[in-house]
Scaffold this motif. Sequence first.
Motif, PDB file in Angstrom:
ATOM      1  N   UNK A  29       0.889  -0.956   0.069  1.00 46.73           N
ATOM      2  CA  UNK A  29       0.062  -0.350   0.301  1.00 46.73           C
ATOM      3  C   UNK A  29       0.651   1.132  -0.039  1.00 46.73           C
ATOM      4  N   UNK A  30       1.646   1.580   0.670  1.00 46.60           N
ATOM      5  CA  UNK A  30       3.155   2.528   0.709  1.00 46.60           C
ATOM      6  C   UNK A  30       3.617   2.374  -0.398  1.00 46.60           C
ATOM      7  N   UNK A  31       3.840   1.714  -1.278  1.00 44.71           N
ATOM      8  CA  UNK A  31       4.778   1.224  -2.569  1.00 44.71           C
ATOM      9  C   UNK A  31       3.796   2.885  -3.812  1.00 44.71           C
ATOM     10  N   UNK A  32       2.466   1.699  -3.650  1.00 42.13           N
ATOM     11  CA  UNK A  32       1.288   2.263  -4.488  1.00 42.13           C
ATOM     12  C   UNK A  32       1.025   3.651  -4.472  1.00 42.13           C
ATOM     13  N   UNK A  33       1.150   4.483  -2.777  1.00 44.27           N
ATOM     14  CA  UNK A  33       1.116   5.512  -2.813  1.00 44.27           C
ATOM     15  C   UNK A  33       1.467   6.083  -3.302  1.00 44.27           C
ATOM     16  N   UNK A  34       2.194   5.644  -2.804  1.00 39.13           N
ATOM     17  CA  UNK A  34       4.128   7.146  -3.738  1.00 39.13           C
ATOM     18  C   UNK A  34       4.232   6.847  -5.073  1.00 39.13           C
ATOM     19  N   UNK A  35       3.689   6.082  -5.641  1.00 40.39           N
ATOM     20  CA  UNK A  35       3.966   5.263  -7.107  1.00 40.39           C
ATOM     21  C   UNK A  35       2.730   6.991  -7.916  1.00 40.39           C
ATOM     22  N   UNK A  36       1.450   7.097  -6.666  1.00 36.71           N
ATOM     23  CA  UNK A  36       0.700   7.740  -7.473  1.00 36.71           C
ATOM     24  C   UNK A  36       1.207   9.241  -7.071  1.00 36.71           C
ATOM     25  N   UNK A  37       1.822   9.800  -6.535  1.00 32.78           N
ATOM     26  CA  UNK A  37       2.758  10.306  -6.904  1.00 32.78           C
ATOM     27  C   UNK A  37       3.427  11.283  -7.464  1.00 32.78           C
ATOM     28  N   UNK A  38       3.833  10.119  -7.808  1.00 35.00           N
ATOM     29  CA  UNK A  38       5.226  10.731  -8.775  1.00 35.00           C
ATOM     30  C   UNK A  38       5.175  10.620  -9.896  1.00 35.00           C
TER      31      UNK A  38
END
Length: 65
Positions: free
Chosen positions: A56-65
């Motif tokens: 979930x953390x990885x996915x949330x960071x990908x959305x920001x980038x």
Amino acid sequence: MPQLFIRLPEVQRRTGYSKAWIYRLISQHRFPVPVKIGTRAIAFIESEVDEWINQRIIESREEVA
């Protein structure tokens, strides 16, 4: 690394989700399935829950980038 069990209250604490929401995610195949550890007891595998949280953390960071 040994596999450890964690009970639902600990899963709720780690995820911030309610019992109902966790079970909804399980029914939608979007959360690790608990294992039966007794006649009327279930537990979650700690490493699976940790991996789910990390994803979930990885996915949330990908959305920001």
